[in-house]
Design a protein around this motif. Structure first.
Motif, PDB file in Angstrom:
ATOM      1  N   ASN A   1     -15.205  51.718  84.306  1.00  0.00           N
ATOM      2  CA  ASN A   1     -13.893  52.503  84.334  1.00  0.00           C
ATOM      3  C   ASN A   1     -13.070  51.780  83.169  1.00  0.00           C
ATOM      4  O   ASN A   1     -12.605  50.635  83.416  1.00  0.00           O
ATOM      5  N   ILE A   2     -12.849  52.400  81.785  1.00  0.00           N
ATOM      6  CA  ILE A   2     -11.786  51.794  80.900  1.00  0.00           C
ATOM      7  C   ILE A   2     -10.896  52.475  80.742  1.00  0.00           C
ATOM      8  O   ILE A   2     -10.161  52.453  79.642  1.00  0.00           O
ATOM      9  N   SER A   3     -10.531  53.642  81.508  1.00  0.00           N
ATOM     10  CA  SER A   3      -9.301  54.547  81.339  1.00  0.00           C
ATOM     11  C   SER A   3      -7.962  53.909  81.081  1.00  0.00           C
ATOM     12  O   SER A   3      -7.082  54.278  80.321  1.00  0.00           O
ATOM     13  N   ALA A   4      -7.776  52.483  81.627  1.00  0.00           N
ATOM     14  CA  ALA A   4      -6.559  51.894  81.466  1.00  0.00           C
ATOM     15  C   ALA A   4      -6.436  51.475  80.171  1.00  0.00           C
ATOM     16  O   ALA A   4      -5.308  50.943  79.854  1.00  0.00           O
ATOM     17  N   LEU A   5      -7.387  51.229  79.633  1.00  0.00           N
ATOM     18  CA  LEU A   5      -7.462  50.382  78.123  1.00  0.00           C
ATOM     19  C   LEU A   5      -6.824  51.173  77.287  1.00  0.00           C
ATOM     20  O   LEU A   5      -7.956  51.521  76.052  1.00  0.00           O
ATOM     21  N   THR A   6      -5.810  51.691  76.963  1.00  0.00           N
ATOM     22  CA  THR A   6      -5.226  52.560  75.902  1.00  0.00           C
ATOM     23  C   THR A   6      -5.135  51.889  74.682  1.00  0.00           C
ATOM     24  O   THR A   6      -4.929  52.849  73.681  1.00  0.00           O
ATOM     25  N   ALA A   7      -5.019  50.682  74.541  1.00  0.00           N
ATOM     26  CA  ALA A   7      -5.114  49.947  73.184  1.00  0.00           C
ATOM     27  C   ALA A   7      -6.206  49.500  72.830  1.00  0.00           C
ATOM     28  O   ALA A   7      -6.460  49.156  71.448  1.00  0.00           O
ATOM     29  N   LEU A   8      -7.431  49.950  73.550  1.00  0.00           N
ATOM     30  CA  LEU A   8      -8.673  49.587  73.095  1.00  0.00           C
ATOM     31  C   LEU A   8      -9.011  50.346  71.589  1.00  0.00           C
ATOM     32  O   LEU A   8      -8.982  51.422  71.510  1.00  0.00           O
ATOM     33  N   GLU A   9      -9.616  49.251  70.779  1.00  0.00           N
ATOM     34  CA  GLU A   9     -10.013  49.649  69.420  1.00  0.00           C
ATOM     35  C   GLU A   9     -11.431  49.433  69.241  1.00  0.00           C
ATOM     36  O   GLU A   9     -12.316  50.317  68.202  1.00  0.00           O
TER      37      GLU A   9
ATOM     38  N   MET B   1     -10.155  41.396  87.069  1.00  0.00           N
ATOM     39  CA  MET B   1      -9.263  40.604  86.390  1.00  0.00           C
ATOM     40  C   MET B   1      -7.647  41.118  86.316  1.00  0.00           C
ATOM     41  O   MET B   1      -7.388  42.041  85.652  1.00  0.00           O
ATOM     42  N   SER B   2      -7.032  40.566  87.411  1.00  0.00           N
ATOM     43  CA  SER B   2      -5.687  41.051  87.639  1.00  0.00           C
ATOM     44  C   SER B   2      -4.526  40.194  86.729  1.00  0.00           C
ATOM     45  O   SER B   2      -5.079  38.939  86.481  1.00  0.00           O
ATOM     46  N   ASN B   3      -3.273  40.704  86.762  1.00  0.00           N
ATOM     47  CA  ASN B   3      -2.400  39.786  85.853  1.00  0.00           C
ATOM     48  C   ASN B   3      -3.024  39.297  84.673  1.00  0.00           C
ATOM     49  O   ASN B   3      -2.679  38.106  84.165  1.00  0.00           O
TER      50      ASN B   3
ATOM     51  N   LEU C   1     -10.894  46.269  85.010  1.00  0.00           N
ATOM     52  CA  LEU C   1     -10.127  45.911  83.906  1.00  0.00           C
ATOM     53  C   LEU C   1      -8.664  46.767  83.864  1.00  0.00           C
ATOM     54  O   LEU C   1      -7.987  46.876  82.815  1.00  0.00           O
ATOM     55  N   SER C   2      -8.327  47.285  84.838  1.00  0.00           N
ATOM     56  CA  SER C   2      -7.061  48.399  85.148  1.00  0.00           C
ATOM     57  C   SER C   2      -5.884  47.523  84.542  1.00  0.00           C
ATOM     58  O   SER C   2      -4.952  48.033  84.371  1.00  0.00           O
ATOM     59  N   HIS C   3      -5.905  46.100  84.903  1.00  0.00           N
ATOM     60  CA  HIS C   3      -4.534  45.706  84.400  1.00  0.00           C
ATOM     61  C   HIS C   3      -4.593  44.871  83.267  1.00  0.00           C
ATOM     62  O   HIS C   3      -3.663  44.302  82.640  1.00  0.00           O
ATOM     63  N   CYS C   4      -5.722  45.060  82.319  1.00  0.00           N
ATOM     64  CA  CYS C   4      -6.122  44.424  80.929  1.00  0.00           C
ATOM     65  C   CYS C   4      -5.363  45.563  80.137  1.00  0.00           C
ATOM     66  O   CYS C   4      -6.062  45.986  78.976  1.00  0.00           O
ATOM     67  N   THR C   5      -4.354  46.151  80.146  1.00  0.00           N
ATOM     68  CA  THR C   5      -3.834  47.125  79.210  1.00  0.00           C
ATOM     69  C   THR C   5      -3.589  46.785  77.766  1.00  0.00           C
ATOM     70  O   THR C   5      -3.632  47.837  77.012  1.00  0.00           O
ATOM     71  N   SER C   6      -3.540  45.518  77.276  1.00  0.00           N
ATOM     72  CA  SER C   6      -3.431  45.080  75.974  1.00  0.00           C
ATOM     73  C   SER C   6      -4.778  44.874  75.388  1.00  0.00           C
ATOM     74  O   SER C   6      -4.687  44.714  73.905  1.00  0.00           O
ATOM     75  N   LEU C   7      -6.028  45.042  76.016  1.00  0.00           N
ATOM     76  CA  LEU C   7      -7.092  44.926  75.632  1.00  0.00           C
ATOM     77  C   LEU C   7      -7.584  45.550  74.474  1.00  0.00           C
ATOM     78  O   LEU C   7      -7.484  46.853  74.409  1.00  0.00           O
ATOM     79  N   ARG C   8      -7.931  44.772  73.198  1.00  0.00           N
ATOM     80  CA  ARG C   8      -8.161  45.640  72.108  1.00  0.00           C
ATOM     81  C   ARG C   8      -9.647  45.488  71.903  1.00  0.00           C
ATOM     82  O   ARG C   8     -10.208  46.507  70.985  1.00  0.00           O
ATOM     83  N   GLU C   9     -10.309  44.646  71.971  1.00  0.00           N
ATOM     84  CA  GLU C   9     -11.715  44.381  72.025  1.00  0.00           C
ATOM     85  C   GLU C   9     -12.322  44.030  73.083  1.00  0.00           C
ATOM     86  O   GLU C   9     -12.189  43.185  73.895  1.00  0.00           O
ATOM     87  N   PHE C  10     -13.673  44.720  73.451  1.00  0.00           N
ATOM     88  CA  PHE C  10     -14.240  44.527  74.590  1.00  0.00           C
ATOM     89  C   PHE C  10     -15.809  44.644  74.531  1.00  0.00           C
ATOM     90  O   PHE C  10     -16.451  45.418  73.968  1.00  0.00           O
ATOM     91  N   HIS C  11     -16.643  43.257  74.685  1.00  0.00           N
ATOM     92  CA  HIS C  11     -17.807  43.293  74.474  1.00  0.00           C
ATOM     93  C   HIS C  11     -18.545  43.009  75.914  1.00  0.00           C
ATOM     94  O   HIS C  11     -18.197  41.941  76.300  1.00  0.00           O
ATOM     95  N   LEU C  12     -19.413  43.343  76.262  1.00  0.00           N
ATOM     96  CA  LEU C  12     -20.158  43.407  77.377  1.00  0.00           C
ATOM     97  C   LEU C  12     -21.780  43.580  77.238  1.00  0.00           C
ATOM     98  O   LEU C  12     -22.183  44.621  76.404  1.00  0.00           O
ATOM     99  N   ARG C  13     -22.710  42.642  77.466  1.00  0.00           N
ATOM    100  CA  ARG C  13     -23.902  42.555  77.259  1.00  0.00           C
ATOM    101  C   ARG C  13     -24.578  42.780  78.732  1.00  0.00           C
ATOM    102  O   ARG C  13     -24.230  43.572  79.494  1.00  0.00           O
TER     103      ARG C  13
END
Length: 202
Positions: free
Chosen positions: A53-61, A1-3, A33-45
């Motif tokens: 690897n979600i280390s780039a998701l520093t905004a994740l809540e 999921m680039s750009n 998800l390395s380019h999704c740096t603004s992601l705040r919510e992530f739901h995966l079933r």
């Protein structure tokens, strides 16, 4: 999921069939998800991802991972064995249910963590004492991890845990031997006043 630097919410909790056939989602085996740096919510079933690897998701809540049941009550298999949340410093709510392959979660440096719901996983140990790194230990209120393989739990330093009914659930963990709670409010209460907060029935 680039750009996708502005993407804030990603919901992969249903397959694309429209009929809640979760087996169709098992084709998902890799997710970048390395380019999704603004992601705040992530739901995966349901999925076949082996390394998340979600280390780039520093905004994740909020993060939600779950594996549903087949109609015969068997669990859809999963490959994720560990989850590192140490770089997700804004993480508030964690929901991880029925991920049987998951044995470890790293909560180091999660000072904003408020709610942890980890039912029916393969967790062998749970340590949220290091979540206060960089914080004051006053955020985490609810920890629930029943039906796991826990033998050790550390909630030391978590000052708000145990403030209301059933905020701590570790029932159906028959291997559980130690709960370390140094510096938490549980140390300041008698068993008679906190038994609602600490439910350990096996």
């Amino acid at each position: 999921m680039s750009n996708c630097p502005n993407l804030e919410r990603l919901n992969l909790s249903q397959s694309g069939t429209g009929d809640h056939d979760d087996t169709a989602a098992l084709d998902l085996s890799d997710l970048d998800l390395s380019h999704c740096t603004s992601l705040r919510e992530f739901h995966l079933r349901a999925n076949s991802i082996g390394d998340l690897n979600i280390s780039a998701l520093t905004a994740l809540e909020v993060i939600s991972l779950s594996m549903p049941y087949y109609p015969d009550n068997s669990v859809i298999p999963n490959q994720i064995t560990s989850l590192d949340l140490s770089n997700n410093t804004n993480l508030r709510n964690v929901y991880i249910n029925t991920v049987k392959s998951l044995t470890t979660i790293n909560f180091t440096n999660c000072p904003a963590l408020e709610y942890l719901d980890a039912w029916n996983n393969g967790l062998t140990a749970l340590d949220v004492s290091t979540a206060t790194t960089g914080g004051d230990g006053n955020t985490l209120e609810i920890v629930q991890a029943p039906f796991c393989n826990l033998s050790f739990v550390d909630i030391s330093g978590q000052l708000n845990i145990g403030q209301s009914t059933y905020t701590i659930l570790f029932d159906h963990n028959p291997l559980l031997e130690t709960i370390q709670c140094t510096g938490s409010n549980l140390m300041e209460k008698s068993y008679s006043s906190s038994y609602y907060a600490l439910y350990l029935n096996n």
